[in-house]
Write a protein that holds these residues in place. Structure first.
Motif, short mmCIF file in Angstrom:
data_model
loop_
_atom_site.label_atom_id
_atom_site.label_comp_id
_atom_site.label_asym_id
_atom_site.label_seq_id
_atom_site.Cartn_x
_atom_site.Cartn_y
_atom_site.Cartn_z
N LYS A 29 0.83 -1.21 0.00
CA LYS A 29 0.00 0.00 0.00
C LYS A 29 0.86 1.26 0.00
O LYS A 29 0.36 2.35 0.16
N SER A 30 2.17 1.12 -0.18
CA SER A 30 3.04 2.29 -0.04
C SER A 30 3.28 3.07 -1.34
O SER A 30 3.37 4.29 -1.31
N HIS A 31 3.39 2.39 -2.46
CA HIS A 31 3.64 3.10 -3.72
C HIS A 31 3.14 2.24 -4.89
O HIS A 31 2.66 1.13 -4.69
N ILE A 32 3.23 2.80 -6.11
CA ILE A 32 2.69 2.20 -7.34
C ILE A 32 1.20 1.86 -7.13
O ILE A 32 0.77 0.71 -7.25
N LEU A 33 0.44 2.88 -6.80
CA LEU A 33 -0.98 2.68 -6.50
C LEU A 33 -1.88 2.90 -7.71
O LEU A 33 -3.08 2.62 -7.64
N THR A 34 -1.31 3.39 -8.81
CA THR A 34 -2.15 3.72 -9.98
C THR A 34 -2.74 2.48 -10.63
O THR A 34 -3.87 2.51 -11.12
N LYS A 41 -7.15 -1.21 -2.88
CA LYS A 41 -6.47 -0.24 -2.00
C LYS A 41 -7.24 -0.05 -0.70
O LYS A 41 -6.64 0.08 0.37
#
Length: 65
Positions: A29-34, A41
């Motif tokens: 859940k920290s990055h590359i959320l797109t 999420k």
């Protein structure tokens, strides 16, 4: 005999619930959320419980045994 120290990494990642279970946060859940869906999420935001088979190892790291 020196004091028994808790593992700092475990201390930061886990909390004990009132009933003695171990609470944890979800990963990814920290990055590359797109590329992740809104539903995914949202589910990752909520905390979960550690599985019983892993609980004894974590309790040992937290020096709860």
């Amino acid at each position: 005999m020196p004091k028994m120290k808790t593992k700092s990494s475990a201390k930061k990642r886990f909390k004990l619930t009132g009933t003695g279970k171990i609470k944890r946060k979800h990963a990814f859940k920290s990055h590359i959320l797109t590329k992740k869906s809104k539903k995914r999420k949202l589910r990752l935001t909520k905390s979960g419980l550690v599985h019983e088979s892993d609980a004894s190892n974590i309790k040992e790291q937290l020096r709860l045994n």
